[in-house]
Motif scaffolding. Sequence first.
Motif, mmCIF file in Angstrom:
data_model
loop_
_atom_site.group_PDB
_atom_site.id
_atom_site.type_symbol
_atom_site.label_atom_id
_atom_site.label_comp_id
_atom_site.label_asym_id
_atom_site.label_seq_id
_atom_site.Cartn_x
_atom_site.Cartn_y
_atom_site.Cartn_z
ATOM 1 N N LEU A 204 0.832 -1.204 0.000
ATOM 2 C CA LEU A 204 0.000 0.000 0.000
ATOM 3 C C LEU A 204 0.867 1.254 0.000
ATOM 4 N N PHE B 85 -6.581 -1.426 -4.928
ATOM 5 C CA PHE B 85 -7.062 -1.380 -3.550
ATOM 6 C C PHE B 85 -8.489 -0.847 -3.467
ATOM 7 N N VAL C 297 -10.765 0.851 -0.314
ATOM 8 C CA VAL C 297 -10.710 1.344 1.062
ATOM 9 C C VAL C 297 -12.118 1.348 1.640
ATOM 10 N N ILE D 13 -8.698 -2.606 2.060
ATOM 11 C CA ILE D 13 -7.880 -1.949 3.063
ATOM 12 C C ILE D 13 -8.785 -1.164 4.019
ATOM 13 N N THR E 102 -9.899 1.828 6.400
ATOM 14 C CA THR E 102 -9.603 3.250 6.286
ATOM 15 C C THR E 102 -8.438 3.668 7.176
ATOM 16 N N TYR F 235 -5.232 2.850 5.496
ATOM 17 C CA TYR F 235 -4.968 3.808 4.410
ATOM 18 C C TYR F 235 -4.422 5.123 4.979
#
Length: 322
Positions: free
Chosen positions: A43, A58, A60, A137, A139, A142
Amino acid sequence: MDIQAYRQVDALSYSILSKMVSHPMNLIAMEREETPSLTFGSLVDCLMFTPEEFDKRFTVTDIRKPSGEMLKWFNAYLEIKVPDSFVLTETDALILKARSVSGYNSNLLDKTALARFHSECDAYLNVLAGAGDTLIIPTEEYNRAATFVSRLFNNEFVKHYFNNAEKGVYTEFQKDIYFEIQGMPAKSLLDGVLFDEENGCITPFDLKTTSEPLMNFEYEFLKWKYYIQAALYKYGLQQVYPNYLIKDFRFIVINDWEEPMIWKVSEHHYQFFLQGGYLRSGRHITGLFDLVEQYKWHMQTKRFDYSKSVYDNNGVGNIDLL
């Protein structure tokens, strides 16, 4: 750079050699095991080097994945083979079948258990359905990765690797190179290659995320066999760019609580990792050239149960602690 195209090229790589060192059986079972730390590293790499690819790789979400015993049930449901005659109204029957497989709380009535499953899993199932082939992913992960990127771009010692305004100086990210070593085709995918055209030199580097203190990186360098990576990448660049001076390989390392740090592999160490030898601790390191020969031997003989040295010693390993 098309990462999927790179991975499809049949050639020797750091990944192959490091897995062989762990066990030769990995040469015939080369599936990439995705772990949370690997996913997070990927990431950060994507946000740093190929942000235009982010949406393709990805998804999110704020929706939390089920956990604990419910996660076992959830995973069992995902693994249930759906019959060709399946209709949507039979979903609950499949869910209960998965419950039986997972052993989820047998004290609950089916109706109560189903209500819990739908409450804890339905939203994430919808995320899965929409994510397709992308990695999901959370949040918070991220946001954590975005913080890493911001710190890298703003740190006084590392920012010039990623954004350099000097004349004739520029960085190519996710640089794929193809070359030969010991008669074998090889490939490398470098996070960054810093070109200095004015001085005719190249500085290769790789970004590492870690949960360890940065001063512990030498330990991780050995644990994860990054010495193979540093040696192979620099050797490859010397073949591809023979008219440039290839400077010491750098690892740019970052964690959650310290400022990023640069760890440099000197020319002396580079030569050592090419040839192999004994560290001051007494540990033996097999050099890159010998690793390539071992790889060739395993692939030619189709013998993967032991390392070549154990085969050569008739199945005997020597305890050497003193």
